[in-house]
Scaffold this motif. Structure first.
Motif, PDB file in Angstrom:
ATOM      1  N   LEU A 199     -46.534 -73.912  18.589  1.00 47.67           N
ATOM      2  CA  LEU A 199     -46.317 -75.263  18.080  1.00 47.67           C
ATOM      3  C   LEU A 199     -45.615 -75.137  16.744  1.00 47.67           C
ATOM      4  O   LEU A 199     -46.105 -74.453  15.847  1.00 47.67           O
ATOM      5  N   GLY A 200     -44.480 -75.773  16.601  1.00 46.54           N
ATOM      6  CA  GLY A 200     -43.749 -75.692  15.345  1.00 46.54           C
ATOM      7  C   GLY A 200     -43.122 -77.024  14.985  1.00 46.54           C
ATOM      8  O   GLY A 200     -42.707 -77.782  15.861  1.00 46.54           O
ATOM      9  N   THR A 201     -43.068 -77.286  13.692  1.00 49.84           N
ATOM     10  CA  THR A 201     -42.383 -78.497  13.241  1.00 49.84           C
ATOM     11  C   THR A 201     -40.878 -78.285  13.387  1.00 49.84           C
ATOM     12  O   THR A 201     -40.399 -77.160  13.489  1.00 49.84           O
ATOM     13  N   LYS A 202     -40.143 -79.382  13.385  1.00 50.92           N
ATOM     14  CA  LYS A 202     -38.685 -79.305  13.509  1.00 50.92           C
ATOM     15  C   LYS A 202     -38.105 -78.434  12.396  1.00 50.92           C
ATOM     16  O   LYS A 202     -37.229 -77.612  12.633  1.00 50.92           O
TER      17      LYS A 202
ATOM     18  N   ALA B  35     -42.097 -67.045  23.712  1.00 52.03           N
ATOM     19  CA  ALA B  35     -43.400 -67.646  24.018  1.00 52.03           C
ATOM     20  C   ALA B  35     -43.361 -68.272  25.404  1.00 52.03           C
ATOM     21  O   ALA B  35     -42.295 -68.663  25.888  1.00 52.03           O
ATOM     22  N   GLY B  36     -44.538 -68.386  26.016  1.00 48.94           N
ATOM     23  CA  GLY B  36     -44.633 -69.039  27.301  1.00 48.94           C
ATOM     24  C   GLY B  36     -44.218 -70.495  27.211  1.00 48.94           C
ATOM     25  O   GLY B  36     -43.584 -71.030  28.113  1.00 48.94           O
ATOM     26  N   GLU B  37     -44.569 -71.145  26.089  1.00 41.92           N
ATOM     27  CA  GLU B  37     -44.218 -72.545  25.881  1.00 41.92           C
ATOM     28  C   GLU B  37     -44.018 -72.781  24.386  1.00 41.92           C
ATOM     29  O   GLU B  37     -44.851 -72.388  23.575  1.00 41.92           O
ATOM     30  N   ILE B  38     -42.912 -73.410  24.034  1.00 40.96           N
ATOM     31  CA  ILE B  38     -42.638 -73.768  22.642  1.00 40.96           C
ATOM     32  C   ILE B  38     -42.550 -75.284  22.576  1.00 40.96           C
ATOM     33  O   ILE B  38     -41.791 -75.900  23.318  1.00 40.96           O
ATOM     34  N   ILE B  39     -43.364 -75.867  21.696  1.00 42.39           N
ATOM     35  CA  ILE B  39     -43.407 -77.319  21.568  1.00 42.39           C
ATOM     36  C   ILE B  39     -43.075 -77.703  20.130  1.00 42.39           C
ATOM     37  O   ILE B  39     -43.710 -77.222  19.194  1.00 42.39           O
TER      38      ILE B  39
END
Length: 89
Positions: free
Chosen positions: A46-49, A60-64
């Motif tokens: 999970l990362g901010t813009k 990563a399996g999923e980046i949001i």
């Protein structure tokens, strides 16, 4: 978008029993996440813009991409540092 299931998963990893059962752990903060990405497989990031635009995110399996508000809901810290990752042990 950050799902309720992801928030629940991250919150559940605050308990050692759950971390051991799922073989997962949470890391928060840019330096820590980037350092651990070389040694552990990242399942969820999970990362901010802002953080995602300034850094090359680890594989990563999923980046949001999340807002500061969404990140604070998932984070265990009072002031999240732009990124949170779930790693496999």
């Amino acid at each position: 978008m950050l799902s309720k299931n992801n928030v629940k998963l991250i919150a559940s990893l605050s308990r050692k029993k759950t971390r051991d059962e799922l073989s997962l752990f949470v890391a928060e903060g840019g330096k820590l996440v980037l350092d651990l990405s070389g040694a552990f497989r990242c399942r969820l990031l999970l990362g901010t813009k802002e953080w995602l635009s300034e850094h090359t995110p680890p594989e990563a399996g999923e980046i949001i991409e999340v807002t500061e508000n969404e990140l604070s809901k998932a984070s265990s810290q009072k002031t999240p540092q732009g990124v949170l990752a779930v790693f496999e042990k």
